[in-house]
Design a protein around this motif. Structure first.
Motif, PDB file in Angstrom:
ATOM      1  N   GLY A   1      45.873  40.261  44.097  1.00  0.00           N
ATOM      2  CA  GLY A   1      44.798  40.137  45.069  1.00  0.00           C
ATOM      3  C   GLY A   1      43.634  39.353  44.475  1.00  0.00           C
ATOM      4  O   GLY A   1      43.255  39.562  43.320  1.00  0.00           O
ATOM      5  N   VAL A   2      43.086  38.455  45.261  1.00  0.00           N
ATOM      6  CA  VAL A   2      42.028  37.564  44.772  1.00  0.00           C
ATOM      7  C   VAL A   2      40.706  38.316  44.651  1.00  0.00           C
ATOM      8  O   VAL A   2      40.303  39.041  45.573  1.00  0.00           O
ATOM      9  N   THR A   3      40.031  38.127  43.524  1.00  0.00           N
ATOM     10  CA  THR A   3      38.721  38.743  43.305  1.00  0.00           C
ATOM     11  C   THR A   3      37.769  38.352  44.431  1.00  0.00           C
ATOM     12  O   THR A   3      37.629  37.180  44.771  1.00  0.00           O
ATOM     13  N   ALA A   4      37.121  39.354  45.009  1.00  0.00           N
ATOM     14  CA  ALA A   4      36.230  39.120  46.151  1.00  0.00           C
ATOM     15  C   ALA A   4      35.053  38.232  45.772  1.00  0.00           C
ATOM     16  O   ALA A   4      34.455  38.385  44.701  1.00  0.00           O
ATOM     17  N   LYS A   5      34.739  37.282  46.642  1.00  0.00           N
ATOM     18  CA  LYS A   5      33.527  36.464  46.478  1.00  0.00           C
ATOM     19  C   LYS A   5      32.456  36.900  47.479  1.00  0.00           C
ATOM     20  O   LYS A   5      31.309  36.492  47.373  1.00  0.00           O
ATOM     21  N   GLY A   6      32.848  37.721  48.452  1.00  0.00           N
ATOM     22  CA  GLY A   6      31.902  38.272  49.418  1.00  0.00           C
ATOM     23  C   GLY A   6      31.635  39.729  49.100  1.00  0.00           C
ATOM     24  O   GLY A   6      32.010  40.240  48.039  1.00  0.00           O
ATOM     25  N   HIS A   7      30.997  40.424  50.046  1.00  0.00           N
ATOM     26  CA  HIS A   7      30.598  41.810  49.804  1.00  0.00           C
ATOM     27  C   HIS A   7      31.209  42.796  50.787  1.00  0.00           C
ATOM     28  O   HIS A   7      31.036  43.998  50.646  1.00  0.00           O
ATOM     29  N   ARG A   8      31.944  42.306  51.780  1.00  0.00           N
ATOM     30  CA  ARG A   8      32.503  43.198  52.793  1.00  0.00           C
ATOM     31  C   ARG A   8      33.587  44.083  52.195  1.00  0.00           C
ATOM     32  O   ARG A   8      34.422  43.630  51.407  1.00  0.00           O
ATOM     33  N   LEU A   9      33.602  45.336  52.566  1.00  0.00           N
ATOM     34  CA  LEU A   9      34.643  46.260  52.157  1.00  0.00           C
ATOM     35  C   LEU A   9      35.671  46.428  53.271  1.00  0.00           C
ATOM     36  O   LEU A   9      35.326  46.414  54.449  1.00  0.00           O
ATOM     37  N   TRP A  10      36.923  46.591  52.884  1.00  0.00           N
ATOM     38  CA  TRP A  10      38.028  46.756  53.813  1.00  0.00           C
ATOM     39  C   TRP A  10      38.612  48.152  53.589  1.00  0.00           C
ATOM     40  O   TRP A  10      39.203  48.413  52.542  1.00  0.00           O
ATOM     41  N   ASN A  11      38.405  49.030  54.552  1.00  0.00           N
ATOM     42  CA  ASN A  11      38.824  50.428  54.402  1.00  0.00           C
ATOM     43  C   ASN A  11      38.305  51.022  53.092  1.00  0.00           C
ATOM     44  O   ASN A  11      38.998  51.779  52.402  1.00  0.00           O
TER      45      ASN A  11
END
Length: 273
Positions: A34-44
Motif C-alpha cells: 500500500g502506498v504511503t499516504a500523501k493526504g490526511h483522509r482516513l479510510w475506516n
C-alpha cells in the motif's frame, strides 16, 4: 507450489498500521504494498495505503479468480479499489486515493504478474521494477540532507524533521500526474482509475524454479529471508536516514524500526498433481 518462508513486518512494528500484505492461497500468492499516504483522509480509521491493501486482500480471497488472465486480473483488482472509493460517496483530492502495488505468483499459469514497484527474484535474478521518478526524488532528498549536515544539523535532528523529505513532498504529490501513463516518468499503480496494460510485467517460470516475491521495503533482495534481512540491517545500522548507502525518498523516522514496511515470500515451483 511449496511455500519455503514468508515474513511481514511494518516500519512501526505494529500490524495495525502495516501497509504491506501477503496473501497465500492454494494456487495464488501475492505481495501487496500500500502506498504511503500523501493526504490526511482516513479510510475506516486507517491511512489510505493500509485501506488499499485490505481491499486487495479481500478480493484475492474470492473463489475462481485464479483462472483469470493477468490483464483481466489487474483490471479487476483496480475495479475493486474503484468500487471501494465510490462507496465513500465523497469528492476526493488526488492524493487521498487508496493506492497499492502488487506482485502475484499464479500456479495455474506458472507466471509472476507485477503491477507497480514490488520486486521479485527468479533463481537469484532480481527484477526490482523501481520507478525512475522515485530515483530522481531520492537523489534530491539525499542532496538536501547532505547539505543540512554540512550546515551543522545532527543525524538525530534529521531523523526528527527530515528536511530532505520536506523538500520533495510537493514532487511526491505532483507525481500522481504520471500514474499509469506511458512514456516520460510514467509508472504503474493500482488506484481505482484504470490500469495501463502495457505496464504489466509477466514472467514465466517452471517446475523447480525458486521464486521470491517482496515489497520494496527490502533495499537488496537476496536468496533467502535471512540474507535479505541482514542486508537491510546493514543499511539501517550504517545509513538509517537512507541517503548514503541506499538513497530513498524516506528514512527511518524516530521511533520506527525501518524506513518502510516489508513483505517477503519465497516459493519453490512444483509439478502440479
Amino acid at each position: 507450489m511449496q511455500i519455503v518462508e514468508s515474513f511481514l513486518c511494518g516500519k512501526e512494528n505494529n500490524p495495525a498500521t502495516c501497509e504491506d500484505g501477503i496473501y497465500i492461497g492454494e494456487q495464488l500468492v501475492a505481495v501487496i504494498d500500500g502506498v504511503t499516504a500523501k493526504g490526511h483522509r482516513l479510510w475506516n480509521g486507517h491511512k489510505s495505503g493500509y485501506y488499499a491493501k485490505e481491499v486487495l486482500l479481500n478480493y484475492l480471497k474470492q473463489d475462481g479468480i485464479v483462472q483469470q488472465k493477468p490483464e483481466e486480473f489487474m483490471k479487476n483488482l483496480d475495479g475493486a479499489l474503484r468500487e471501494s472509493i465510490e462507496s465513500q460517496g465523497a469528492d476526493l483530492k488526488t492524493e487521498e486515493y487508496p493506492r497499492a502495488s502488487i506482485i502475484i505468483y499464479n500456479d495455474i499459469y506458472k507466471e509472476i504478474w507485477n503491477y507497480g514497484d514490488c520486486q521479485c527474484s527468479i533463481n537469484g535474478t532480481v527484477y526490482t521494477h523501481a520507478k525512475e521518478i522515485d530515483e530522481i526524488n531520492a537523489k534530491r532528498r539525499a542532496h538536501v540532507l547532505k547539505e543540512a549536515l554540512k550546515n551543522g544539523m545532527s543525524c538525530e535532528e534529521l531523523s526528527k524533521m527530515d528536511p530532505g523529505r520536506m523538500a520533495i513532498l510537493e514532487n511526491l504529490r505532483t507525481q500522481f500526474d504520471y500514474e499509469n501513463k506511458k512514456g516520460g516518468y510514467g509508472y504503474p499503480i493500482l488506484n481505482g482509475m484504470g490500469i495501463e496494460p502495457s505496464m504489466l510485467c509477466v514472467y514465466k517460470v517452471k517446475a523447480g524454479d525458486e521464486v521470491i516475491l517482496a515489497s520494496d521495503g527490502y533495499p537488496k533482495l537476496e536468496k533467502s529471508l535471512k540474507e535479505s534481512e541482514e542486508a537491510l540491517s546493514h543499511i539501517l545500522q550504517k545509513d538509517p536516514m537512507c541517503f548514503r548507502l541506499y538513497p530513498s525518498t524516506k528514512g527511518v523516522k524516530e521511533g520506527n524500526i525501518s524506513f518502510d514496511d516489508r513483505a517477503f515470500c519465497r516459493i519453490v515451483v512444483t509439478v502440479q498433481p
